[in-house]
Design an enzyme around this catalytic site. Structure first.
Site, mmCIF file in Angstrom:
data_model
loop_
_atom_site.group_PDB
_atom_site.id
_atom_site.type_symbol
_atom_site.label_atom_id
_atom_site.label_comp_id
_atom_site.label_asym_id
_atom_site.label_seq_id
_atom_site.Cartn_x
_atom_site.Cartn_y
_atom_site.Cartn_z
ATOM 1 N N ARG A 50 -26.820 -36.815 -3.809
ATOM 2 C CA ARG A 50 -28.301 -37.312 -3.363
ATOM 3 C C ARG A 50 -27.997 -37.718 -1.776
ATOM 4 O O ARG A 50 -28.971 -37.398 -0.908
ATOM 5 C CB ARG A 50 -28.668 -38.671 -3.904
ATOM 6 C CG ARG A 50 -29.554 -38.272 -5.256
ATOM 7 C CD ARG A 50 -29.280 -39.265 -6.351
ATOM 8 N NE ARG A 50 -28.074 -38.945 -6.694
ATOM 9 C CZ ARG A 50 -27.707 -38.266 -7.939
ATOM 10 N NH1 ARG A 50 -28.622 -37.857 -8.363
ATOM 11 N NH2 ARG A 50 -26.489 -38.034 -8.092
ATOM 12 N N THR A 51 -26.929 -38.556 -1.476
ATOM 13 C CA THR A 51 -26.999 -39.197 -0.270
ATOM 14 C C THR A 51 -26.646 -38.264 0.842
ATOM 15 O O THR A 51 -27.331 -38.027 1.926
ATOM 16 C CB THR A 51 -25.833 -40.347 -0.261
ATOM 17 O OG1 THR A 51 -26.139 -41.278 -1.332
ATOM 18 C CG2 THR A 51 -25.974 -41.240 1.050
ATOM 19 N N LYS A 78 -3.823 -31.263 4.409
ATOM 20 C CA LYS A 78 -2.533 -30.825 5.164
ATOM 21 C C LYS A 78 -1.929 -32.273 5.476
ATOM 22 O O LYS A 78 -0.996 -32.521 6.398
ATOM 23 C CB LYS A 78 -2.626 -30.034 6.444
ATOM 24 C CG LYS A 78 -3.170 -28.699 5.928
ATOM 25 C CD LYS A 78 -3.664 -28.061 7.350
ATOM 26 C CE LYS A 78 -4.936 -27.100 7.135
ATOM 27 N NZ LYS A 78 -5.032 -26.555 8.550
ATOM 28 N N ARG A 100 -19.046 -42.151 3.810
ATOM 29 C CA ARG A 100 -18.951 -42.583 2.596
ATOM 30 C C ARG A 100 -17.372 -42.774 2.331
ATOM 31 O O ARG A 100 -16.580 -41.669 2.552
ATOM 32 C CB ARG A 100 -19.635 -41.884 1.353
ATOM 33 C CG ARG A 100 -19.187 -42.269 0.213
ATOM 34 C CD ARG A 100 -19.814 -41.629 -0.970
ATOM 35 N NE ARG A 100 -21.097 -42.140 -1.118
ATOM 36 C CZ ARG A 100 -21.962 -41.851 -2.062
ATOM 37 N NH1 ARG A 100 -21.714 -40.822 -3.026
ATOM 38 N NH2 ARG A 100 -23.505 -42.095 -1.914
ATOM 39 N N HIS A 128 -24.541 -49.809 0.136
ATOM 40 C CA HIS A 128 -25.205 -48.670 0.347
ATOM 41 C C HIS A 128 -26.618 -48.875 0.720
ATOM 42 O O HIS A 128 -27.453 -48.696 0.137
ATOM 43 C CB HIS A 128 -25.099 -48.036 -1.127
ATOM 44 C CG HIS A 128 -25.577 -46.661 -1.429
ATOM 45 N ND1 HIS A 128 -25.610 -45.705 -0.308
ATOM 46 C CD2 HIS A 128 -25.493 -45.438 -2.175
ATOM 47 C CE1 HIS A 128 -25.991 -44.352 -0.608
ATOM 48 N NE2 HIS A 128 -25.764 -44.657 -1.938
#
Ligand code: CP
Length: 298
Positions: A50-51, A78, A100, A128
């Site tokens: 969603r976000t 890496k 996030r 959030h």
């Protein structure tokens, strides 16, 4: 620079301003040239549907170039550190970042390292803010107000950044808040003005809003009840249990939902569910948040 890192740092007037801005962006066809020539980097170090996608749609609908980073397909494989990844994206000249990350406060660090405006797309158990704004807009749409609503947050309160945002914003906007869940998933210390309960059935008939939360197993939330079936038995919103809700009460959930755990599938898809309205409101809210952040650099 106007970062949006924690809803708890906003005054009531600033929250209302963002909700009004989101509502107007939804109601009036947006000017798609507003951010032409600007670029937004989405750095998602944790999974999201969603976000991330709603930030992509929001940024593009304002005319910005939106680029997306995910660790699974990047040089993190890496051995590149998260900080070096952030500095690398900043060196490419992006104008703002949405981040996030599993660590609380990571967005603050990104803002410090880069000097760019940053929107927190979810940081561990922390915050959030755009989810909270989408939830507030959804409530305001349905009830025409937030003041005076009786809201029950049900489930894994202690591990939830969504709960933390609601605990800050809902009382500030005048809602009456009760936290409901297994004792181990409720806050250890009392929160002024907020009630707690371990008995969903005794509270259900008082609530205007039943806001269900996923048990955050990835943050240890699963260790406080014996099984998903037992959790569903005690705290799941079954169709039978939903019969005890007020006639106009609504069901909310930030997603992703676990059908058969926090709620029965028929309740998620039923007439009292606002779950997809929350998703839809994520786009104008994120447009408003992006414009607020970009205003500082335009
Ligand atoms: N509610 C929410 O943040 O959903 P995603 O994890 O899919 O972004």
């Amino acid at each position: 620079m106007t970062s949006l890192l924690d809803i708890g740092r906003l005054a009531k007037s600033q929250i209302v301003e963002l909700l009004d801005s989101a509502a107007s962006l939804r109601d009036v066809h947006p000017n798609r040239d507003q951010l032409t020539g600007s670029s937004i980097a989405l750095l998602f170090f944790e999974p999201s549907t969603r976000t991330r996608i709603s930030f992509e749609l929001a940024g593009r609908s304002l005319g910005a170039d939106v680029v997306s980073y995910s660790p699974e397909t990047s040089s993190a494989k890496k051995g590149e550190s998260d900080r070096d990844t952030v500095l690398t994206l900043a060196a490419m000249g992006v104008d703002m970042m949405v981040v996030r990350h599993p660590s609380v406060g990571f967005g603050n660090k990104v803002a410090e390292w880069t000097g760019l405006p940053v929107i927190n797309g979810g940081d561990g158990r922390g915050s959030h803010p755009t989810q909270t704004l989408a939830d507030l807009l959804t409530l305001r749409d349905r009830f025409g107000r937030i003041d005076g609503l009786s809201v029950g947050l049900v489930g894994d309160i202690v591990n939830s950044r969504v709960a933390r945002g609601s605990i800050s914003a809902l009382p500030l906007l005048g809602a009456d808040l009760t936290l409901i869940g297994p004792q181990g998933l409720l806050p250890r210390n009392p929160i002024p003005g907020v009630r707690t309960s371990t008995d969903l059935d005794s509270k259900l008939g008082e609530l205007d809003v039943v806001y269900l939360l996923r048990v955050q197993k990835e943050r240890g939330g699963g260790s406080y009840y014996p099984s998903d079936a037992e959790y569903h038995h005690r705290f799941g919103l079954t169709a039978e249990r939903a019969l005890n809700m007020k006639p106009d009460a609504v069901v909310m959930h930030p997603g992703p939902i676990n059908r058969g755990v926090e709620l029965e599938g028929g309740v998620a898809d039923g007439p009292s569910s606002l779950i997809l309205d929350q998703v839809a409101n994520g786009i104008p809210v994120r447009m408003a948040a992006i414009l607020r952040s970009m205003a500082a650099i335009s």
